[in-house]
Design a protein around this motif. Structure first.
Motif, PDB file in Angstrom:
ATOM      1  N   ILE A 201       0.837  -1.204   0.000  1.00 40.71           N
ATOM      2  CA  ILE A 201       0.000   0.000   0.000  1.00 40.71           C
ATOM      3  C   ILE A 201       0.872   1.254   0.000  1.00 40.71           C
ATOM      4  N   GLY A 202       2.111   1.138   0.524  1.00 37.72           N
ATOM      5  CA  GLY A 202       3.030   2.265   0.451  1.00 37.72           C
ATOM      6  C   GLY A 202       3.401   2.572  -1.003  1.00 37.72           C
ATOM      7  N   ASN A 203       3.640   1.501  -1.792  1.00 31.88           N
ATOM      8  CA  ASN A 203       3.932   1.695  -3.215  1.00 31.88           C
ATOM      9  C   ASN A 203       2.711   2.233  -3.947  1.00 31.88           C
ATOM     10  N   TYR A 204       1.534   1.748  -3.569  1.00 35.62           N
ATOM     11  CA  TYR A 204       0.306   2.231  -4.210  1.00 35.62           C
ATOM     12  C   TYR A 204       0.079   3.705  -3.883  1.00 35.62           C
ATOM     13  N   TRP A 205       0.291   4.072  -2.622  1.00 38.94           N
ATOM     14  CA  TRP A 205       0.091   5.467  -2.204  1.00 38.94           C
ATOM     15  C   TRP A 205       1.053   6.417  -2.933  1.00 38.94           C
ATOM     16  N   SER A 206       2.308   5.997  -3.119  1.00 36.69           N
ATOM     17  CA  SER A 206       3.310   6.857  -3.737  1.00 36.69           C
ATOM     18  C   SER A 206       3.310   6.783  -5.255  1.00 36.69           C
ATOM     19  N   GLY A 207       2.540   5.833  -5.813  1.00 38.07           N
ATOM     20  CA  GLY A 207       2.486   5.701  -7.262  1.00 38.07           C
ATOM     21  C   GLY A 207       3.595   4.852  -7.845  1.00 38.07           C
ATOM     22  N   ARG A 208       4.336   4.144  -7.009  1.00 42.68           N
ATOM     23  CA  ARG A 208       5.451   3.341  -7.517  1.00 42.68           C
ATOM     24  C   ARG A 208       4.968   2.133  -8.312  1.00 42.68           C
ATOM     25  N   HIS A 209       3.726   1.671  -8.063  1.00 44.08           N
ATOM     26  CA  HIS A 209       3.223   0.529  -8.830  1.00 44.08           C
ATOM     27  C   HIS A 209       3.109   0.898 -10.301  1.00 44.08           C
ATOM     28  N   LYS A 210       2.756   2.162 -10.583  1.00 38.32           N
ATOM     29  CA  LYS A 210       2.708   2.619 -11.973  1.00 38.32           C
ATOM     30  C   LYS A 210       4.110   2.917 -12.491  1.00 38.32           C
ATOM     31  N   THR A 211       4.984   3.363 -11.592  1.00 45.41           N
ATOM     32  CA  THR A 211       6.352   3.654 -11.988  1.00 45.41           C
ATOM     33  C   THR A 211       7.047   2.405 -12.499  1.00 45.41           C
ATOM     34  N   GLU A 212       6.861   1.289 -11.797  1.00 48.65           N
ATOM     35  CA  GLU A 212       7.477   0.035 -12.217  1.00 48.65           C
ATOM     36  C   GLU A 212       6.936  -0.422 -13.557  1.00 48.65           C
ATOM     37  N   ALA A 213       5.632  -0.235 -13.766  1.00 49.96           N
ATOM     38  CA  ALA A 213       5.044  -0.621 -15.052  1.00 49.96           C
ATOM     39  C   ALA A 213       5.600   0.234 -16.187  1.00 49.96           C
ATOM     40  N   PHE A 214       5.721   1.547 -15.939  1.00 42.22           N
ATOM     41  CA  PHE A 214       6.294   2.418 -16.960  1.00 42.22           C
ATOM     42  C   PHE A 214       7.773   2.107 -17.176  1.00 42.22           C
ATOM     43  N   GLY A 215       8.449   1.690 -16.116  1.00 42.13           N
ATOM     44  CA  GLY A 215       9.852   1.315 -16.272  1.00 42.13           C
ATOM     45  C   GLY A 215      10.018   0.168 -17.247  1.00 42.13           C
ATOM     46  N   ASP A 216       9.142  -0.832 -17.147  1.00 39.96           N
ATOM     47  CA  ASP A 216       9.193  -1.954 -18.087  1.00 39.96           C
ATOM     48  C   ASP A 216       8.945  -1.491 -19.520  1.00 39.96           C
ATOM     49  N   ILE A 217       7.993  -0.550 -19.675  1.00 39.09           N
ATOM     50  CA  ILE A 217       7.681  -0.055 -21.025  1.00 39.09           C
ATOM     51  C   ILE A 217       8.836   0.732 -21.604  1.00 39.09           C
ATOM     52  N   LEU A 218       9.418   1.617 -20.791  1.00 41.16           N
ATOM     53  CA  LEU A 218      10.499   2.461 -21.280  1.00 41.16           C
ATOM     54  C   LEU A 218      11.767   1.656 -21.553  1.00 41.16           C
ATOM     55  N   ARG A 219      12.001   0.630 -20.761  1.00 46.66           N
ATOM     56  CA  ARG A 219      13.189  -0.198 -20.988  1.00 46.66           C
ATOM     57  C   ARG A 219      13.086  -0.968 -22.300  1.00 46.66           C
ATOM     58  N   GLU A 220      11.874  -1.199 -22.752  1.00 46.76           N
ATOM     59  CA  GLU A 220      11.677  -1.873 -24.033  1.00 46.76           C
ATOM     60  C   GLU A 220      11.843  -0.923 -25.209  1.00 46.76           C
ATOM     61  N   GLY A 221      12.044   0.357 -24.925  1.00 41.24           N
ATOM     62  CA  GLY A 221      12.222   1.327 -25.987  1.00 41.24           C
ATOM     63  C   GLY A 221      10.931   1.932 -26.493  1.00 41.24           C
ATOM     64  N   ARG A 222       9.823   1.636 -25.846  1.00 41.53           N
ATOM     65  CA  ARG A 222       8.524   2.170 -26.267  1.00 41.53           C
ATOM     66  C   ARG A 222       8.278   3.500 -25.555  1.00 41.53           C
ATOM     67  N   VAL A 223       7.941   4.540 -26.304  1.00 45.46           N
ATOM     68  CA  VAL A 223       7.691   5.865 -25.745  1.00 45.46           C
ATOM     69  C   VAL A 223       6.255   6.268 -26.068  1.00 45.46           C
ATOM     70  N   PRO A 224       5.386   6.403 -25.058  1.00 44.17           N
ATOM     71  CA  PRO A 224       3.987   6.782 -25.336  1.00 44.17           C
ATOM     72  C   PRO A 224       3.894   8.222 -25.819  1.00 44.17           C
ATOM     73  N   GLU A 225       2.996   8.463 -26.764  1.00 43.45           N
ATOM     74  CA  GLU A 225       2.788   9.812 -27.284  1.00 43.45           C
ATOM     75  C   GLU A 225       1.780  10.587 -26.450  1.00 43.45           C
ATOM     76  N   LYS A 226       0.780   9.900 -25.884  1.00 39.38           N
ATOM     77  CA  LYS A 226      -0.252  10.559 -25.094  1.00 39.38           C
ATOM     78  C   LYS A 226      -0.491   9.767 -23.820  1.00 39.38           C
ATOM     79  N   LEU A 227      -0.808  10.482 -22.738  1.00 38.26           N
ATOM     80  CA  LEU A 227      -1.117   9.862 -21.454  1.00 38.26           C
ATOM     81  C   LEU A 227      -2.438  10.417 -20.944  1.00 38.26           C
ATOM     82  N   GLN A 228      -3.342   9.535 -20.563  1.00 38.45           N
ATOM     83  CA  GLN A 228      -4.599   9.953 -19.946  1.00 38.45           C
ATOM     84  C   GLN A 228      -4.499   9.661 -18.452  1.00 38.45           C
TER      85      GLN A 228
END
Length: 242
Positions: A201-228
């Protein structure tokens, strides 16, 4: 049928009224005669005055409005943990060594004991960091892991009351650490599980759960153009920037 009759002596009741199917009562020398065949008994004719609404300062909680003892302990445990996390992040934000990347530990005030009444002095700043849109949902996520879902109002009430009590504590770090340890030891069988859930819940509160997911995406070389987004600050924290 209802009728009224003036009499001089209320103790004298005409025989005709005694023989009829009527109710008889006297008020201020007035004899009230009510036909029993058409009307209910006098006791049912009395209108009870409406109960006045309770005053705002004396409102009573409805049944079941208070959480159970176990639920209240879990709410406090989650609140202590999130407060400790928010304190640590705020101390690092105002630390000169952390902001400048200074190699000397002497320049890192976050490594030293906090001043007395630190929480009371910086209460508003710490609360602004703690009360993110995920503060109450994070506590609710922890509570629902062990008991039925509690109303949001009950969680808010218990958490806010605890934070107000902690405001005047001289040594906030020691107090939070001691209470987290004590509340974890109340149930030895689930201590390991609760520790893992607190980390989650500490990771959820700080947003790190999304950070880790974005880390996987960025490490693959994928860069999103838009974020909602929901205007949260998880995309601006140091974990995602790094």
């Amino acid at each position: 049928m209802v009728g009224c009759l003036c009499v001089r002596d209320v103790g004298i009741i005409p025989d005709i009224f005694k023989k009829c199917n009527v109710w008889i009562s006297f008020t201020d020398n007035i004899c009230h005669v009510v036909d029993r065949s058409e009307s209910p008994p006098p006791a049912l004719l009395i209108q009870t005055p409406p109960t006045p609404p309770p005053s705002p300062g004396c409102s009573q909680d409805s049944a079941g409005s208070h959480p159970s003892e176990e639920t209240e302990l879990n709410i406090k445990l989650a609140t202590f943990h999130l407060l400790s996390t928010a304190l640590n992040e705020y101390v690092q934000e105002i630390c000169y060594g952390c902001q400048s990347g200074h190699p000397s530990q002497l320049q890192h005030s976050c490594l030293f004991e906090l001043p007395v009444f630190f929480f009371e002095i910086y209460y508003d700043e710490v609360m602004e960091k703690l009360r993110t849109p995920r503060f109450i949902p994070a506590i609710r996520l922890f509570v629902c892991s062990y008991s039925v879902s509690e109303a949001k109002a009950q969680i808010i009430s218990t958490a806010e009351r605890l934070l107000c009590e902690l405001r005047s504590v001289p040594h906030i770090v020691c107090t939070t650490d001691e209470n987290v340890g004590y509340l974890l030891n109340t149930n030895h069988h689930s201590r390991g599980v609760k520790s893992a859930l607190l980390h989650m819940i500490g990771n959820y509160w700080s947003g790190r759960h999304k950070t880790e997911a974005f880390g996987d995406i960025l490490r693959e070389g994928r860069v999103p153009e838009k974020l909602q987004t929901d205007l949260g600050k998880e995309f601006y924290n140091k974990h995602l920037k790094n």
